[in-house]
Scaffold this active site. Structure first.
Site, PDB file in Angstrom:
ATOM      1  CG  HIS A  69      78.002  49.338  57.466  1.00 49.24           C
ATOM      2  ND1 HIS A  69      78.665  49.244  59.395  1.00 49.24           N
ATOM      3  CD2 HIS A  69      77.807  51.137  56.978  1.00 49.24           C
ATOM      4  CE1 HIS A  69      78.340  50.364  58.636  1.00 49.24           C
ATOM      5  NE2 HIS A  69      78.216  50.473  58.027  1.00 49.24           N
TER       6      HIS A  69
ATOM      7  CD  GLU B  72      79.170  45.447  58.761  1.00 52.71           C
ATOM      8  OE1 GLU B  72      80.097  46.092  58.911  1.00 52.71           O
ATOM      9  OE2 GLU B  72      78.422  45.963  59.704  1.00 52.71           O
TER      10      GLU B  72
ATOM     11  CG  HIS C  99      76.880  47.033  62.710  1.00 56.19           C
ATOM     12  ND1 HIS C  99      77.056  48.266  61.972  1.00 56.19           N
ATOM     13  CD2 HIS C  99      75.707  47.456  63.070  1.00 56.19           C
ATOM     14  CE1 HIS C  99      76.938  49.192  62.039  1.00 56.19           C
ATOM     15  NE2 HIS C  99      75.984  49.344  62.853  1.00 56.19           N
TER      16      HIS C  99
ATOM     17  CD  GLU D  48      80.284  45.705  64.580  1.00 58.88           C
ATOM     18  OE1 GLU D  48      80.750  44.819  63.902  1.00 58.88           O
ATOM     19  OE2 GLU D  48      79.864  46.899  65.201  1.00 58.88           O
TER      20      GLU D  48
HETATM   21 ZN   LIG Z   1      78.741  47.633  60.608  1.00 56.47          ZN
END
Ligand SMILES: [Zn+2]
Ligand SMILES: *[C@@H]1O[C@H](CO)[C@@H](O)[C@H](O)[C@H]1NC(C)=O
Ligand SMILES: *[C@@H]1O[C@H](CO)[C@@H](O)[C@H](O)[C@H]1NC(C)=O
Ligand SMILES: *[C@@H]1O[C@H](CO)[C@@H](O)[C@H](O)[C@H]1NC(C)=O
Ligand SMILES: *[C@@H]1O[C@H](CO)[C@@H](O)[C@H](O)[C@H]1NC(C)=O
Length: 443
Positions: free
Chosen positions: A83, A86, A190, A281
């Site tokens: 992404h 990110e 992420h 994350e």
């Molecule tokens: Zn992501």
């Protein structure tokens, strides 16, 4: 004369090769190329494909034999920035590269790690998305998608339902890359939350979806992997550091239990590439200001290193015939841990099974022949950067030529489709709905 300062003055240009700021494609390339050049005995740079706009998807490989696989040395990978908005993972991986190569030969642990592991690092899977974001922003941004506006973490084949999307160049490059190596362990990085999330991201009743989660037969290993990462990150392990977001006990969660998604990369890795992947994350804010980067490195450094070491969990070895020829495509699995797409030996006859300490029965099956069961005990004390080694000599006297040419088949269709299907009511849909409304997407 201040000797400390003199020493620091001499050392700093080497130690501080990489600064804490965002590196755009050109600067990133320059850094990766200079690492590959300066540390050519342990580092190798290659591109596994191109983005829609023609940017290279770079992978830097670190290892004792960076250019090729060696029998017994497991393949590990990190992928960040799928992404594009990110961004923390991207810089963390550049700093990880810097840390690995500059500590090789200095730090015993790092030297052993590099000596016994082949580590593949892709700092950006979505360079177009990253370049399209003009300035740091904590929230959802169009740079999340690739430049054809596809979310790459919804773009893979799905094992649970048809994912009828146009497969993007970045996705196809990853799928092709996964076929070229026997990856054992992986994580994709992420931002937008602070948690280690493990498969499955999608599910059916048979994987536990009725209980609002969806688990693999290797759930114990996945929980261990996620916790290994989270427990060494002082903020992630608290589980509640992002304001107005979900709390995660111990900083870990099952992907489906958090929110289900279709076409994700971690499920694809596990089901079709025999590679255990989790989703990390790393920051509540997707694209924090660069002044924060040193703090993120400080929080993630130990986790990033410790997670790589987990590739040496469990058991590994080769399967041979009577004449000690390695046998490819042999199914090697733990009894009661059957994968929907059975794990098979690679072209060197190798298998790798990530397992926690304990007693297991290994089931070795040459397709079309009998199965061979062996009891093994994975010891409590971890080995020195190696899984337990066990080779299997297949006793069959029959001709095994056919399996040498037969390719393992694992169709790209929803493999769980025949099993009891989704029940919409059991999806954690209320939470998903609120996420959609707020336009907050993380993994
Ligand atoms: Zn992501
Ligand atoms: C590689 O070596 C050159 C010349 O010594 C140096 O300028 C550069 O900073 C080094 N790069 C890395 C990443 O170590
Ligand atoms: C690295 O591995 C080789 C064998 O592949 C071994 O001879 C050497 O001692 C190892 N070095 C370290 C520092 O572990
Ligand atoms: C996928 O979409 C295409 C184009 O919309 C359609 O022709 C095809 O039948 C679809 N396939 C499946 C399996 O749904
Ligand atoms: C061993 O694995 C093969 C291939 O997956 C399977 O057909 C067989 O039932 C397994 N045997 C046992 C005892 O689990």
């Amino acid at each position: 004369m201040d000797f400390t300062r003199l020493w620091l003055g001499l050392l700093l240009p080497w130690v501080a090769a990489l600064d804490f700021r965002y590196h755009h494609q050109e600067e990133m390339e320059e850094f990766l190329k200079s690492v590959a050049q300066n540390y050519s005995s342990i580092a190798h740079l290659h591109s596994v494909g191109k983005s829609v706009k023609g940017r290279n998807l770079w992978v830097l490989v670190v290892g004792q034999y960076p250019k090729e696989h060696r029998v017994g040395i497991p393949e590990f990978k990190y992928v960040a920035n799928m992404h594009g908005d990110e961004t923390v993972g991207r810089e963390m991986l550049l700093h990880l590269i810097d840390y690995l190569v500059t500590n090789h030969g200095k730090d015993t642990e790092i030297t052993k790690l590099i000596n016994n592991t082949r580590i593949h690092i892709m700092p950006s899977m979505n360079p177009d998305g990253f370049e399209s974001v003009k300035k740091p922003d904590c929230f959802y941004n169009s740079g999340r998608s690739n430049s054809n506006d596809y979310d790459l973490n919804r773009n893979f084949p799905d094992a649970f339902e048809y994912n009828n999307v146009s497969r993007q160049p970045e996705t196809l490059a990853i799928m092709k890359w996964l076929k070229t190596e026997t990856f054992v362990l992986s994580a994709n990085l992420h931002g937008g939350a602070l948690v280690a999330s493990y498969p499955f991201d999608n599910g059916v009743q048979a994987t536990g979806a009725l209980l609002s989660r969806s688990v693999t037969p290797d759930d114990d290993v996945f929980q261990h992997l996620a916790y290994t990462y989270a427990s060494r990150n002082p903020n992630m392990v608290k589980g509640d550091q992002c304001k107005n977001k979900m709390n995660f006990p111990n900083g870990i969660t099952n992907g489906y239990a958090w929110y289900p998604l279709q076409g994700g990369m971690q499920d694809y890795n596990y089901i079709w590439a025999q590679c255990f992947e989790i989703t990390l994350e790393l920051s509540c804010c997707k694209y924090p200001r660069e002044e924060k980067l040193p703090y993120f490195w400080n929080d993630n450094k130990a986790s990033l290193i410790e997670y790589i070491k987990q590739v040496h969990l469990g058991i590994k070895g080769q399967v041979f015939d009577q004449n000690r020829n390695p046998l490819p495509n042999v199914i090697v699995e733990v009894q009661d841990r059957k994968h929907i797409c059975p794990f098979r030996t690679n072209k060197f006859g190798e298998y790798y099974l990530l397992l926690l300490p304990g007693s297991y029965t290994i089931n070795v099956t040459v397709p079309g022949h009998d199965s061979h069961l062996t009891k093994v005990v994975i010891p409590e004390k971890s080995q020195d950067f190696s899984a337990l080694k066990k080779d299997f000599l297949f006793p069959s006297q029959r001709k095994l030529d056919s399996i040498l040419v037969s390719h393992p088949s694992c169709p790209m269709i929803p493999l769980y489709k025949t099993m009891p299907s989704h029940s919409a009511a059991t999806k954690p849909s209320l939470f998903l709905f609120s996420l959609t409304l707020l336009h907050i997407f993380f993994k």
